[in-house]
Design an enzyme around this catalytic site. Sequence first.
Site, short mmCIF file in Angstrom:
data_model
loop_
_atom_site.label_atom_id
_atom_site.label_comp_id
_atom_site.label_asym_id
_atom_site.label_seq_id
_atom_site.Cartn_x
_atom_site.Cartn_y
_atom_site.Cartn_z
N HIS A 1 0.83 -1.20 0.00
CA HIS A 1 0.00 0.00 0.00
C HIS A 1 0.87 1.26 0.00
O HIS A 1 2.09 1.19 0.20
CB HIS A 1 -0.93 0.02 1.21
CG HIS A 1 -2.12 -0.88 1.07
ND1 HIS A 1 -2.09 -2.21 1.43
CD2 HIS A 1 -3.37 -0.65 0.61
CE1 HIS A 1 -3.27 -2.76 1.20
NE2 HIS A 1 -4.07 -1.83 0.71
N LYS B 1 -0.60 4.92 4.48
CA LYS B 1 -1.45 3.97 5.20
C LYS B 1 -0.88 3.70 6.59
O LYS B 1 0.30 3.41 6.73
CB LYS B 1 -1.59 2.67 4.41
CG LYS B 1 -2.61 1.70 5.02
CD LYS B 1 -2.87 0.52 4.09
CE LYS B 1 -3.84 -0.47 4.70
NZ LYS B 1 -5.17 0.13 4.98
#
Length: 254
Positions: free
Chosen positions: A142, A146
């Site tokens: 990600h 995040k």
Amino acid sequence: MLKMLISGCNGHMGNVVAQICQEAGDVEVVAGFDLLGAEREDFPVLSHPAAFQGEADALIDFSSPAALPALLELGVSRNIPLVLATTGYSQAQLDAIDEAAGAIPIFRSGNMSLGINVLMELVNRTAAALGDSFDVEIVERHHSRKVDAPSGTALMLAQAAREALPYEPQYVYERQSVRKPREKREIGISSVRGGGIVGDHEVIFAGRDEVIELKHSAMSREVFASGALRAARFLAQVKQPGLYSMKELVEQII
């Protein structure tokens, strides 16, 4: 016209949800929630859910686990269905969601992508077919912003494999401090954070002489926003309180 609330409306996902709602044509965003209360031109922004006094058919939340108590209070007190797309909830928060689902419809999923939920089914069937003869490893990637790791989606994929395996697996999140061979009954879960990666999830079934890899890549955040809007439409038609997931939504689509 579907009247929508957006929690985390000024965040990365909140902005995409607002855009998807605007493009839908039959959705009106009646208000958004943002901790700082920064104004928008397309709908009013409130700093706290309790300040909302209007009517809404559903609420979509892409924000933070910290926002959950206020959202549950709003949903239960005003009978507003909730689509919870935030990840990183504690067990106590999950218990609170379960309790609130006894009063209102709540849709919760660690990933709102239809493709991811197809991948979960494939992982479940593959684990059932291979049994204990293959090692299972999950790698998720990600963007650098995040906060939680591993991702909620990675845990969903691990659970999909777990339900089909002939043993109770142990989740292993890091190996740097473990100086021993891999245990047979492990599911390794590795997290990568960097750049602007929207979301990649790979499930590896590694056998003695062959490897099977199942992978999903999200190319934009719109896939999650579209899924959340589908969930909101689904909840707006639900008459009974309860905890709903992508499983029910996929069944309805099929």
